[in-house]
Design an enzyme around this catalytic site. Structure first.
Site, PDB file in Angstrom:
ATOM      1  N   GLY A  48       2.243   5.573  -4.210  1.00  0.00           N
ATOM      2  CA  GLY A  48       1.252   4.714  -3.567  1.00  0.00           C
ATOM      3  C   GLY A  48       1.208   3.301  -4.104  1.00  0.00           C
ATOM      4  CG  HIS A  49       0.881   0.456  -7.641  1.00  0.00           C
ATOM      5  ND1 HIS A  49       1.658  -0.375  -8.405  1.00  0.00           N
ATOM      6  CD2 HIS A  49      -0.317  -0.163  -7.543  1.00  0.00           C
ATOM      7  CE1 HIS A  49       0.967  -1.436  -8.774  1.00  0.00           C
ATOM      8  NE2 HIS A  49      -0.242  -1.315  -8.262  1.00  0.00           N
ATOM      9  CG  PHE A  50       2.541  -1.865  -4.004  1.00  0.00           C
ATOM     10  CD1 PHE A  50       1.195  -1.818  -3.668  1.00  0.00           C
ATOM     11  CD2 PHE A  50       2.922  -2.610  -5.116  1.00  0.00           C
ATOM     12  CE1 PHE A  50       0.257  -2.535  -4.396  1.00  0.00           C
ATOM     13  CE2 PHE A  50       1.987  -3.314  -5.840  1.00  0.00           C
ATOM     14  CZ  PHE A  50       0.656  -3.283  -5.494  1.00  0.00           C
TER      15      PHE A  50
END
Length: 145
Positions: A48-50
């Site tokens: 999720g990052h990124f």
């Protein structure tokens, strides 16, 4: 003095996925530690990052520096079995991205200590280039406090 992961786990209470150092390459108890973190694409935060551009979160780089400092301070005989808690983060600066495949060299030097409170000067680098600097304040406590 060098430490492998099992020896680090005897000093720090952190465990996967939050143990953010893989080895300690240099250790002067109470004074300084140099650790290594091999940044893998399989790190849980990269999902999720990124998406499409994986970057290690800056707060985790600072946490890895804090864990390095904690090894230095908790390896002192009088601090055995205690925990180093974050008390303050000052002057954190991020200069470059840290991405999968990078090997972080984490250096934290204890510059002041009075009683259970201390300050560490911390630098993270990749291939000799500084990626993060910070001043980290810690408080030594026992698990019962």
């Amino acid at each position: 003095m060098e430490l492998e992961i099992g020896q680090i786990m005897e000093i720090l209470p952190h465990r996967q996925p939050f143990l953010l150092i893989d080895a300690v390459e240099e250790l002067e108890p109470g004074k300084r530690a140099v650790a290594r973190k091999c940044v893998s694409y399989n790190e849980p935060y990269f999902g999720g990052h990124f998406p499409g551009e994986p970057v290690m979160p800056g707060v985790l780089i600072v946490e890895a520096l804090a864990q390095t400092g904690a090894v230095a301070i908790l390896s002192m005989e009088e601090n055995c079995g205690k925990t180093a808690y974050f008390a303050e983060i000052n002057r954190a600066r991020f200069k470059k991205k840290v991405v999968p495949g990078d090997v972080l060299t984490l250096t934290t030097e204890i510059i002041r200590q009075k009683g259970p409170i201390g300050i560490g000067s911390a630098t993270a680098s990749v291939r000799g280039e500084v990626v993060c600097t910070a001043e980290l304040t810690f408080a030594i406590g026992s698990k019962e406090e």
